[in-house]
Structure formats: structure tokens, C-alpha cells
Design a protein around this motif. Sequence first.
Motif, PDB file in Angstrom:
ATOM      1  N   MET A   1      -6.422  -0.044 -32.825  1.00 44.02           N
ATOM      2  CA  MET A   1      -7.438   0.976 -33.063  1.00 44.02           C
ATOM      3  C   MET A   1      -6.909   2.037 -34.025  1.00 44.02           C
ATOM      4  O   MET A   1      -7.601   2.449 -34.965  1.00 44.02           O
ATOM      5  CB  MET A   1      -7.853   1.619 -31.736  1.00 44.02           C
ATOM      6  CG  MET A   1      -8.968   2.654 -31.873  1.00 44.02           C
ATOM      7  SD  MET A   1      -9.280   3.488 -30.310  1.00 44.02           S
ATOM      8  CE  MET A   1      -7.812   4.474 -30.152  1.00 44.02           C
ATOM      9  N   LEU A   2      -5.654   2.461 -33.809  1.00 43.61           N
ATOM     10  CA  LEU A   2      -5.056   3.467 -34.687  1.00 43.61           C
ATOM     11  C   LEU A   2      -4.900   2.938 -36.109  1.00 43.61           C
ATOM     12  O   LEU A   2      -5.134   3.657 -37.086  1.00 43.61           O
ATOM     13  CB  LEU A   2      -3.699   3.911 -34.133  1.00 43.61           C
ATOM     14  CG  LEU A   2      -3.743   4.686 -32.808  1.00 43.61           C
ATOM     15  CD1 LEU A   2      -2.340   4.897 -32.274  1.00 43.61           C
ATOM     16  CD2 LEU A   2      -4.448   6.032 -32.996  1.00 43.61           C
ATOM     17  N   LEU A   5      -8.358   2.924 -37.722  1.00 42.95           N
ATOM     18  CA  LEU A   5      -8.785   4.264 -38.142  1.00 42.95           C
ATOM     19  C   LEU A   5      -8.045   4.704 -39.408  1.00 42.95           C
ATOM     20  O   LEU A   5      -8.641   5.280 -40.329  1.00 42.95           O
ATOM     21  CB  LEU A   5      -8.522   5.264 -37.015  1.00 42.95           C
ATOM     22  CG  LEU A   5      -9.427   5.130 -35.779  1.00 42.95           C
ATOM     23  CD1 LEU A   5      -8.941   6.050 -34.660  1.00 42.95           C
ATOM     24  CD2 LEU A   5     -10.890   5.446 -36.134  1.00 42.95           C
ATOM     25  N   ALA A   6      -6.740   4.426 -39.461  1.00 45.59           N
ATOM     26  CA  ALA A   6      -5.946   4.817 -40.635  1.00 45.59           C
ATOM     27  C   ALA A   6      -6.405   4.073 -41.880  1.00 45.59           C
ATOM     28  O   ALA A   6      -6.544   4.656 -42.965  1.00 45.59           O
ATOM     29  CB  ALA A   6      -4.469   4.552 -40.370  1.00 45.59           C
ATOM     30  N   PHE A   7      -6.650   2.773 -41.726  1.00 44.63           N
ATOM     31  CA  PHE A   7      -7.060   1.968 -42.881  1.00 44.63           C
ATOM     32  C   PHE A   7      -8.491   2.323 -43.325  1.00 44.63           C
ATOM     33  O   PHE A   7      -8.820   2.236 -44.505  1.00 44.63           O
ATOM     34  CB  PHE A   7      -6.971   0.479 -42.550  1.00 44.63           C
ATOM     35  CG  PHE A   7      -5.562  -0.054 -42.597  1.00 44.63           C
ATOM     36  CD1 PHE A   7      -4.467   0.796 -42.681  1.00 44.63           C
ATOM     37  CD2 PHE A   7      -5.309  -1.418 -42.554  1.00 44.63           C
ATOM     38  CE1 PHE A   7      -3.171   0.320 -42.730  1.00 44.63           C
ATOM     39  CE2 PHE A   7      -4.020  -1.917 -42.616  1.00 44.63           C
ATOM     40  CZ  PHE A   7      -2.946  -1.040 -42.687  1.00 44.63           C
ATOM     41  N   LYS A   8      -9.322   2.734 -42.346  1.00 45.58           N
ATOM     42  CA  LYS A   8     -10.678   3.145 -42.713  1.00 45.58           C
ATOM     43  C   LYS A   8     -10.628   4.414 -43.560  1.00 45.58           C
ATOM     44  O   LYS A   8     -11.355   4.543 -44.557  1.00 45.58           O
ATOM     45  CB  LYS A   8     -11.506   3.382 -41.441  1.00 45.58           C
ATOM     46  CG  LYS A   8     -12.966   3.721 -41.726  1.00 45.58           C
ATOM     47  CD  LYS A   8     -13.751   3.894 -40.427  1.00 45.58           C
ATOM     48  CE  LYS A   8     -15.213   4.244 -40.743  1.00 45.58           C
ATOM     49  NZ  LYS A   8     -15.999   4.428 -39.502  1.00 45.58           N
ATOM     50  N   ASP A   9      -9.767   5.345 -43.155  1.00 41.46           N
ATOM     51  CA  ASP A   9      -9.606   6.573 -43.947  1.00 41.46           C
ATOM     52  C   ASP A   9      -9.035   6.271 -45.335  1.00 41.46           C
ATOM     53  O   ASP A   9      -9.322   6.979 -46.308  1.00 41.46           O
ATOM     54  CB  ASP A   9      -8.684   7.554 -43.229  1.00 41.46           C
ATOM     55  CG  ASP A   9      -9.347   8.154 -42.001  1.00 41.46           C
ATOM     56  OD1 ASP A   9     -10.593   8.089 -41.914  1.00 41.46           O
ATOM     57  OD2 ASP A   9      -8.622   8.670 -41.127  1.00 41.46           O
ATOM     58  N   ALA A  10      -8.241   5.224 -45.432  1.00 40.06           N
ATOM     59  CA  ALA A  10      -7.642   4.859 -46.717  1.00 40.06           C
ATOM     60  C   ALA A  10      -8.589   4.035 -47.585  1.00 40.06           C
ATOM     61  O   ALA A  10      -8.250   3.689 -48.718  1.00 40.06           O
ATOM     62  CB  ALA A  10      -6.355   4.088 -46.478  1.00 40.06           C
ATOM     63  N   CYS A 423       1.759  -4.269 -30.606  1.00 36.09           N
ATOM     64  CA  CYS A 423       2.490  -3.018 -30.894  1.00 36.09           C
ATOM     65  C   CYS A 423       3.379  -3.165 -32.120  1.00 36.09           C
ATOM     66  O   CYS A 423       3.373  -2.323 -33.019  1.00 36.09           O
ATOM     67  CB  CYS A 423       3.338  -2.608 -29.686  1.00 36.09           C
ATOM     68  SG  CYS A 423       2.392  -1.858 -28.347  1.00 36.09           S
ATOM     69  N   VAL A 424       4.153  -4.247 -32.147  1.00 33.83           N
ATOM     70  CA  VAL A 424       5.058  -4.471 -33.276  1.00 33.83           C
ATOM     71  C   VAL A 424       4.264  -4.717 -34.553  1.00 33.83           C
ATOM     72  O   VAL A 424       4.629  -4.226 -35.630  1.00 33.83           O
ATOM     73  CB  VAL A 424       6.014  -5.645 -32.986  1.00 33.83           C
ATOM     74  CG1 VAL A 424       6.871  -5.957 -34.220  1.00 33.83           C
ATOM     75  CG2 VAL A 424       6.905  -5.327 -31.792  1.00 33.83           C
ATOM     76  N   ALA A 425       3.159  -5.451 -34.437  1.00 31.89           N
ATOM     77  CA  ALA A 425       2.316  -5.698 -35.612  1.00 31.89           C
ATOM     78  C   ALA A 425       1.731  -4.397 -36.149  1.00 31.89           C
ATOM     79  O   ALA A 425       1.632  -4.187 -37.368  1.00 31.89           O
ATOM     80  CB  ALA A 425       1.197  -6.676 -35.258  1.00 31.89           C
ATOM     81  N   GLY A 426       1.345  -3.488 -35.234  1.00 33.28           N
ATOM     82  CA  GLY A 426       0.810  -2.195 -35.661  1.00 33.28           C
ATOM     83  C   GLY A 426       1.859  -1.358 -36.375  1.00 33.28           C
ATOM     84  O   GLY A 426       1.596  -0.755 -37.423  1.00 33.28           O
ATOM     85  N   LEU A 427       3.071  -1.337 -35.829  1.00 36.39           N
ATOM     86  CA  LEU A 427       4.169  -0.614 -36.484  1.00 36.39           C
ATOM     87  C   LEU A 427       4.461  -1.199 -37.863  1.00 36.39           C
ATOM     88  O   LEU A 427       4.783  -0.478 -38.808  1.00 36.39           O
ATOM     89  CB  LEU A 427       5.424  -0.666 -35.617  1.00 36.39           C
ATOM     90  CG  LEU A 427       5.383   0.123 -34.303  1.00 36.39           C
ATOM     91  CD1 LEU A 427       6.601  -0.193 -33.447  1.00 36.39           C
ATOM     92  CD2 LEU A 427       5.305   1.627 -34.585  1.00 36.39           C
ATOM     93  N   SER A 428       4.333  -2.513 -37.952  1.00 41.53           N
ATOM     94  CA  SER A 428       4.568  -3.166 -39.245  1.00 41.53           C
ATOM     95  C   SER A 428       3.527  -2.743 -40.276  1.00 41.53           C
ATOM     96  O   SER A 428       3.853  -2.513 -41.452  1.00 41.53           O
ATOM     97  CB  SER A 428       4.539  -4.684 -39.056  1.00 41.53           C
ATOM     98  OG  SER A 428       4.686  -5.347 -40.294  1.00 41.53           O
ATOM     99  N   GLN A 429       2.271  -2.634 -39.853  1.00 42.44           N
ATOM    100  CA  GLN A 429       1.213  -2.239 -40.784  1.00 42.44           C
ATOM    101  C   GLN A 429       1.436  -0.821 -41.311  1.00 42.44           C
ATOM    102  O   GLN A 429       1.086  -0.511 -42.450  1.00 42.44           O
ATOM    103  CB  GLN A 429      -0.159  -2.327 -40.089  1.00 42.44           C
ATOM    104  CG  GLN A 429      -0.609  -3.744 -39.803  1.00 42.44           C
ATOM    105  CD  GLN A 429      -0.754  -4.571 -41.066  1.00 42.44           C
ATOM    106  OE1 GLN A 429      -1.346  -4.133 -42.061  1.00 42.44           O
ATOM    107  NE2 GLN A 429      -0.191  -5.775 -41.041  1.00 42.44           N
ATOM    108  N   PHE A 430       2.044   0.029 -40.500  1.00 41.99           N
ATOM    109  CA  PHE A 430       2.326   1.409 -40.937  1.00 41.99           C
ATOM    110  C   PHE A 430       3.617   1.503 -41.756  1.00 41.99           C
ATOM    111  O   PHE A 430       3.964   2.584 -42.234  1.00 41.99           O
ATOM    112  CB  PHE A 430       2.433   2.339 -39.721  1.00 41.99           C
ATOM    113  CG  PHE A 430       1.087   2.691 -39.123  1.00 41.99           C
ATOM    114  CD1 PHE A 430       0.022   3.078 -39.939  1.00 41.99           C
ATOM    115  CD2 PHE A 430       0.883   2.647 -37.751  1.00 41.99           C
ATOM    116  CE1 PHE A 430      -1.198   3.419 -39.396  1.00 41.99           C
ATOM    117  CE2 PHE A 430      -0.348   2.982 -37.199  1.00 41.99           C
ATOM    118  CZ  PHE A 430      -1.397   3.363 -38.032  1.00 41.99           C
TER     119      PHE A 430
END
Length: 544
Positions: A1-2, A5-10, A423-430
Motif C-alpha cells: 500500500m505504501l 501511494l508513493a508511486f501514485k504520487d510519482a 516486506c523485502v519486495a517493498g523495501l526493494s522498490q524504495f
Amino acid sequence: MLVALAFKDAGIPDQAHSAIKHAIIEYAELFLFLLVAMTYINALEERNVFQALRAYLVTRGYSLKKVFWVTGALAFVISPIADNLTTALLMGAVVMAVGGKDVRFVAISCINVVIAANAGGAFSPFGDITTLMVWQKGKVEFLQFLPLFVPSLVNWLVPAVIMSFALPKGTPKATNEKSYMKRGAPVMIFLFLATIVTAITFHGALHLPPAAGMMFGLGYLGLYSFYLKRIEGRTLAADSIFGGIRESHQHPLSVLESFGEDVGENLNDQPYPAFVLDKNHTVTHWNPALEALSGVKAEEMIGTKNHWKAFYQSERPTMADIVLDDNTGVGIRQHYKNIYRDNPLDGEAYDAADYFEHLGESGAYIMFSATKLKDSDGNTVGSLEIMEDMTEKRANVKEFDIMERVSRAEWDTLLFFYGVILCVAGLSQFGYMAIISELMYSDLGPVWANTLVGVLSAIVDNIPVMFAVLTMDPVMPLEQWQLVTLTAGVGGSMLAIGSAAGVALLGTARGVYTFAAHLKWTPVIALGYIASIGVHLLINGSGL
């Protein structure tokens, strides 16, 4: 979800969708593979495979030192096929059964089992979840795990040899524990191995995910379970009856065998239905319990050869008749095919189980045993047959059901992976995984970085650590991917909480095998860890 939201803002919302789909596919492959493996392990457990192995070991009368080495060696050999958790629980049970109240022996042997199970799982894709992840990711092919055998062996042997000098001396008394594999157990072992071969073939020859081969292999078990339901329980019910019998030392036949030639005089006092034949097949004794079960009075049977009428509609020999004349077992196989077994207490006796529709008020499931009766000179003078009504006990014995085995998979573990992977996939995207990868693999170098991965896996669970490495995807040669596979697999042995095997034994050997007891030997285990890394770099190359 986070991330979304970040990618939508981008201004790139579709990228989050693609990223989570990729993570879910990775999870699905791991989930399905492990689900099949866990189902097979549960099926083998239900067939008493592991219990039979445990019973065999605890009845050998081995010395404490021999038990230490045998359980360690078996843990090392079994864990590449079964997982290290199941292996540790099995061997830990043997250690506790043999060691009893010897706290020092149990603690040291449990540590040995944990190290051996983790080391054995490091050179096989099926031995640990981390090795499975590396294989499914295509970083190390199936046969490329085999060069890790010698480093893994060194990882176990170095601390094992040192710890063996601290073992107490002595040979505990062997127990009388007996356990037998149920019908179909050898076939299921073969099907499990065939499923592993199928997964390898799907991956290597067809370029399909190993999980697809495992699911195909689950079909083998599904078809065989249908066969088992037809043969076992639904028609003859023999195996389910045997599954409900008492412990071997309480077997009804053992009670009467103790009376020897005087068995007939003591028959009326027994709660089990029984009768005795002389060598001419004439009934000499027919006890009250059999009168109650069959509805036939003793005076109607004693002195006659009509005992078959109490059990069958047409004339045929009873088991007592067969054992009286047959020394080859041919008659037993002819009349009791698929529903008999050799009696565990006597080499000339047999057990059988069947449904008798005319016994009791509405039919009964009976387990019956027969043996020869001999005089003091060893001459056969007659035969004894004794029965036990298993109708109520059989109701509590469940026949094999593959869906029940699926339901007993470790669902908490399977669902845990979902959280880890996302979780790890989300950290990777950031971008965090890229930063950590740069710090570890560029600044420290792959050898030190992969060594650190093993140390971290002793503190943090090795699964998220390995998934993080795979997500970083550092550019490394094969030898370094083999090294990180080794370190992530065996590094957890340095602490009791560093692996699933250690955590499991902390629970089952509570108060004896403890975190502190394991920590005492951590320097020795670390020595084995360093030695295994050195051996790998020496014989497999550094890949720098």
C-alpha cells in the motif's frame, strides 16, 4: 500500500501493480513447492515411517557416544530430503528417549542434531527453504549444490568431534518400544523421491518452475491415496484395526503365552475371547468371554470340531487350525491375504483383522491372533486363538486422507513467507536493498559479505536474510552464490534461535536443551562455520 501511494504520487501507478504481481508469483512458487513437501512429510508421519525409525534406534542398546554419532549422522543424511525441522524433531526424540535424565548428554546431543540437520540441508535444494529459494531463482542449478557436500560435512564434523569428548560414558538400557510402518509406507517414500525427480525434470528439461513439478508429484500421492482407501479400511479394515491395538507389551497373546502348558487352565480368567484346540483340531477350551462374543456356549463346542460355525457361514479353517498344521505360512497367506501380519511377540504366531457380520449385536471388527502350544519337550500339542473386539477402537482410527495431510501443513510458516516476501519486495522498490547491496558486496567484497550473511542468519531468521540477498541480486560468480547458500544454511547453528531446527528442540527438550547450553558451545560451532567456508574456498574456488 505504501509503495502504491508513493508511486501514485510519482505518476507511475502501474509500476506498483507490476511489482506486487511479481512478488506474489514468487510467493506462489515457494508456497506450492513447500505445501507439497510438507504434505508428503505429513503422509510419511501418518504411515509411522518416522516412529518406526525412532523405535528401531531406541531398542538397539547403543552406548551414549554411539547414539550421539548415529543421531548426528542420520540428521545429516535425512535433512537433504526431508526438511531440517522434521529431521531435528525426529532425532531429538531419539536423543531424549535414550538419554532420559542425563541432562549433559541430551543437551550436547541436541546441539549436535541441530548442527547436523542444518549442515545436511545446505547441500540440497530440498534441505532448507533458503536453498530452495536459491534453486528456484536459478542462481544455483540442482547438481551445482553437490560441491557443497564436503564443506557442509566439515561444518558438522568439526564441532561434533570436539563435543564428543565432553559426552558422559555409559550404555543406557534398551527400551522395548515397538512401532511398525503402516500399509503403503514404502510406496509413499518412493513417490516422494519420484516427486523430487519430477520437480528437477520440470525445471531442467521443460524449463518450468520446480513448483509445477511438485504439484504434479502431489498427483502421485492423490492417486495412491485413492488406492489405499479401496484396500485399507473400506473393505477389510485390517490396517486401521492394527492401528488401534494396544502397545505390544499389552498384546493379549503375551498374557496367555506366559502360562505355557497351563494356558487352558487359566483361559476362563481372561477378559479376551479365546479357545484352544488339541493336535486333532478338537476344541478343548472355550472361555466365557468367547461365549459372550459369539453367543455360543462352551458345552456346545468342547469335544467337537465345529468351532468354525461361531465365525463363518460355511466350513473353513480358523487361524488356530492353520497354525497347527502349517509351518510355511502358505495357509495364512491363502486365507488371510492382505489382512494379516507376523505377530511381533512370537515368530510362529500371526495376527489378522477382519469384519465379522454375525458377531456381536450388529457385527464386529475383530483382531485375532493364533499360536502353537507346545509341551516341555517342544512338541506341538495344540493351538490357541485369542481375539480382541476392536469395533470401538477402530472408530477412533482414521484411514489415510490426503486432504487431511494437506490441512496439517505448517500454515503459520507458509503464511509467514507472504509477509517476508512483500516486506523485502517493498523495501526493494524504495531502493533500500540496492543501497545495502552496494555497502556489503562492493565495499566489503563478496566473501566477507556472504560470511556476514551467515552470522546475521543466526540472529535474524535466515529466510528473510536470504530473500533480501536474492532481491539485491548482486553480481557474483557461481562459487559465491554457493558460498552464500552454505553460510545462510549453516550460520543459524551458532545460536539456538538461529534456525527452525534449534527453535523446535528448544520447545521439545525444554529446560534441558536451552539457549544458554547452546551458547556455551557457540565458539566451537563458529570454528566449524569458519572451517566450512575455508574448505569451500579451497576446493570450489573463491570466484573473486
